[in-house]
Design a protein around this motif. Structure first.
Motif, short mmCIF file in Angstrom:
data_model
loop_
_atom_site.label_atom_id
_atom_site.label_comp_id
_atom_site.label_asym_id
_atom_site.label_seq_id
_atom_site.Cartn_x
_atom_site.Cartn_y
_atom_site.Cartn_z
N LEU A 272 0.84 -1.20 0.00
CA LEU A 272 0.00 0.00 0.00
C LEU A 272 0.87 1.24 0.00
N LEU A 273 0.38 2.28 -0.67
CA LEU A 273 1.00 3.59 -0.58
C LEU A 273 0.00 4.49 0.16
N ILE A 274 0.38 4.97 1.32
CA ILE A 274 -0.53 5.82 2.11
C ILE A 274 -0.01 7.25 1.97
N GLU A 275 -0.84 8.09 1.34
CA GLU A 275 -0.36 9.43 0.97
C GLU A 275 -0.61 10.45 2.06
N ASN A 276 0.31 11.43 2.12
CA ASN A 276 0.09 12.64 2.91
C ASN A 276 -0.11 12.36 4.40
N VAL A 277 0.85 11.68 4.99
CA VAL A 277 0.74 11.30 6.41
C VAL A 277 1.64 12.21 7.25
N GLY A 278 1.12 12.75 8.33
CA GLY A 278 1.92 13.56 9.24
C GLY A 278 2.98 12.69 9.91
N ILE A 279 4.23 13.16 9.87
CA ILE A 279 5.30 12.37 10.50
C ILE A 279 6.04 13.23 11.54
N ASN A 280 5.27 14.03 12.26
CA ASN A 280 5.84 14.80 13.37
C ASN A 280 6.63 13.84 14.27
N PRO A 281 7.89 14.22 14.63
CA PRO A 281 8.72 13.29 15.43
C PRO A 281 8.06 12.85 16.74
N THR A 282 7.14 13.65 17.29
CA THR A 282 6.49 13.25 18.54
C THR A 282 5.35 12.25 18.31
N GLU A 288 8.64 3.68 14.46
CA GLU A 288 9.83 3.15 15.14
C GLU A 288 9.55 1.72 15.63
N ALA A 289 8.36 1.50 16.18
CA ALA A 289 8.03 0.18 16.71
C ALA A 289 7.96 -0.84 15.58
N LEU A 290 7.29 -0.46 14.48
CA LEU A 290 7.18 -1.40 13.36
C LEU A 290 8.55 -1.68 12.74
N GLU A 291 9.42 -0.67 12.76
CA GLU A 291 10.78 -0.89 12.25
C GLU A 291 11.50 -1.92 13.14
N MET A 292 11.35 -1.75 14.48
CA MET A 292 11.95 -2.73 15.40
C MET A 292 11.42 -4.14 15.13
N ASP A 328 10.35 6.14 26.98
CA ASP A 328 9.99 7.39 26.29
C ASP A 328 9.26 7.21 24.96
N ILE A 329 9.36 6.01 24.36
CA ILE A 329 8.67 5.81 23.08
C ILE A 329 7.14 5.75 23.29
N ILE A 330 6.72 5.38 24.50
CA ILE A 330 5.29 5.14 24.72
C ILE A 330 4.42 6.37 24.41
N PRO A 331 4.78 7.58 24.89
CA PRO A 331 3.92 8.73 24.51
C PRO A 331 3.89 8.97 22.99
N ARG A 332 4.92 8.50 22.28
CA ARG A 332 4.94 8.73 20.83
C ARG A 332 4.09 7.71 20.06
N LEU A 333 3.61 6.67 20.77
CA LEU A 333 2.76 5.68 20.09
C LEU A 333 1.53 5.33 20.92
N ILE A 334 1.18 6.24 21.84
CA ILE A 334 0.16 5.90 22.83
C ILE A 334 -1.17 5.46 22.19
N ASP A 335 -1.56 6.09 21.07
CA ASP A 335 -2.84 5.74 20.45
C ASP A 335 -2.74 4.52 19.54
N GLU A 336 -1.52 4.07 19.30
CA GLU A 336 -1.34 2.97 18.35
C GLU A 336 -1.13 1.61 19.03
N VAL A 337 -1.19 1.58 20.36
CA VAL A 337 -0.96 0.31 21.05
C VAL A 337 -1.98 -0.76 20.64
N PRO A 338 -3.28 -0.42 20.50
CA PRO A 338 -4.21 -1.48 20.09
C PRO A 338 -3.83 -2.13 18.76
#
Ligand code: S3P
Length: 450
Positions: A272-282, A288-292, A328-338
């Protein structure tokens, strides 16, 4: 609206989504656009309402949560064009000029609406406000914002010893504080910064880890003076600035993109190509998790759009592996845990998520609900006091599950169902419209490839 694979029915005031993937040959292909970022949409509506002049918002999320924000600010005098096109205009009424509403403000399901708005209401002298929300919001802790506001001199009353909505607020001039927040929460930080906007002097918030910084970026773009100390995770706002209406272009929400990032990663043969996604570092903890976990995701066409970094994300399926997410990664993915929990089910090895007790006070107790609903589908997830332990490689089978009226749970269960054996029935699926009204429609687009 229905087909044999993905079917949405309305019954007894709820939507029931059934998903039955074919036994073989599943793959997701194509290019997707996702709805506007929820956090940025709320902030654009709010700052637009209290700025001088007109704000134009392009790409606003037309979900239920921003609608709640728009309704609240309309009730206090801001003119906001109908939320039926992605271009919305707000005629700002100027700082300190919110009118006393004639009725109770209703923040619906939205924690961001009620908590950010409280900072503004508490500092509006000589105005009385009352605020409530739906059953979920009325059970969520408000003391995290009420306590610092009270330290600034705010007068706020609420149920359960001033900790739960409905709340009553008698606005008055506040005094500046330096607040050491015990939690990394952008809602807490933003509430205090908004209270500091009209407070003479310097109001500072220090947080234990950096939470999303959309308020800081947008406040500066509208003309507020901020001092940011990234070494100590502190932000200071200097009271008394004038905000001026702006054009805000809202990027796609990475929290919504996350469903497709995981779907394409776990469904074999997908791209899939997902267009126009915000990638704010916070906000990019999910990347980062999916890369790990070994995911195959490429960031293309990186650019800056009205102060927020944006990219197109290309994701291809691959075998994931388990990982540990903590600190510290947790606040950066807090809504994506599910949705990361769903990814972990299809990974090799165990995934451990810690330091995420905040999930217990989201739209539902997400730790409990993720474990109970995905375990009904055959997952092996153990609830920890502050996280989850997920045994990978169990696979999933169709089952009858419930969103608990939580949008991110509804969508995570739908993605899990795409890779389950047999039929899954998701109750109260309408919750998805809080942040992603087109979710089921987008899912149905894939029926050709399913
Ligand atoms: C949000 C902050 C986060 C997040 C929520 C949106 C925001 O909440 O979970 O979906 O827009 O500021 P907390 O600040 O409570 O962590």
């Amino acid at each position: 609206m229905s087909n044999s694979i993905i079917n949405l029915q309305t019954a007894e005031n709820q939507q029931i989504l059934t998903i039955k993937p074919p036994k073989t040959g599943l793959s997701l292909q194509g290019t997707l656009k996702i709805p506007g970022d929820k956090s940025i949409s709320h902030r654009a509506l709010m700052l637009g309402a209290i700025a001088q002049g007109q704000t134009t918002i392009e790409g606003l999320l037309l979900g239920e949560d921003p609608r709640s924000t728009a309704e609240c600010f309309r009730a206090m005098g801001a003119e906001i064009s109908p939320l039926n096109s992605q271009k919305v205009t707000v005629q700002g009424i100027g700082l300190g000029k919110l009118q006393e509403p004639l009725d109770v403000l209703n923040a619906g399901n939205s924690g961001t609406t009620i908590r950010l708005m409280l900072g503004l209401l508490a500092s509006h002298r000589d105005r009385f406000f009352s605020v409530t929300g739906d059953a979920s919001l009325r059970s969520r802790p408000m003391s995290r914002v009420i306590k610092p506001l009270q330290q600034m001199g705010a007068q706020i009353w609420g149920r359960n010893n001033n900790s739960l909505a409905p709340l009553a607020i008698q606005g008055q001039p506040l005094k500046p504080i330096h607040y050491q927040s015990p939690i990394a929460s952008a809602q807490v930080k933003s509430c205090i910064l908004l209270a500091g906007l009209m407070t003479e002097g310097k109001t500072t918030v220090t947080e234990p880890a950096l939470s999303r910084d959309h308020s800081e970026r947008m406040l500066q773009a509208f003309g507020a003076t901020l001092e940011i100390d990234s070494k100590t995770n502190s932000v200071t706002i200097i009271g008394g600035s004038t905000l001026t209406g702006q054009t805000v272009i809202v990027p796609g929400d990475i929290s919504s993109a996350a469903f497709w990032l995981v779907a394409a990663s776990i469904v074999p043969g997908s791209e899939l190509l997902i267009e126009n996604v915000g990638i704010n570092p916070t906000r990019i903890g999910v990347l980062e998790a999916l890369e790990m976990m070994g995911a195959d995701i490429a960031l293309e066409n990186k650019r800056l759009v009205t102060g927020e970094p944006v990219a197109d994300l290309r994701v291809k399926s691959c075998q994931l592996k388990g990982c540990t997410l903590e600190g510290d990664i947790i606040p950066r993915l807090i809504d994506e845990v599910p949705i990361l929990a769903v990814a972990a089910i299809f990974a090799e090895g165990t995934t451990i998520i810690k330091d995420a007790a905040e999930l217990r006070v989201k739209e539902s107790d997400r730790l409990a609900v993720i474990a109970s609903e995905l375990n009904k589908m055959g997952a092996k997830i153990t609830e920890l006091p502050d996280g989850l332990e997920i045994t990978g490689g169990t696979g999933l089978k169709g089952a009858e599950v419930d969103s608990y009226t939580d949008h991110r749970i509804a969508m995570s269960l739908a993605i899990a169902s795409l890779n389950a054996q047999g039929k899954t029935t998701i109750h109260r699926a309408e919750a998805a419209a809080i942040s992603y009204p087109e979710f089921v429609e987008t899912l149905q687009q894939f029926r050709g490839s399913l």
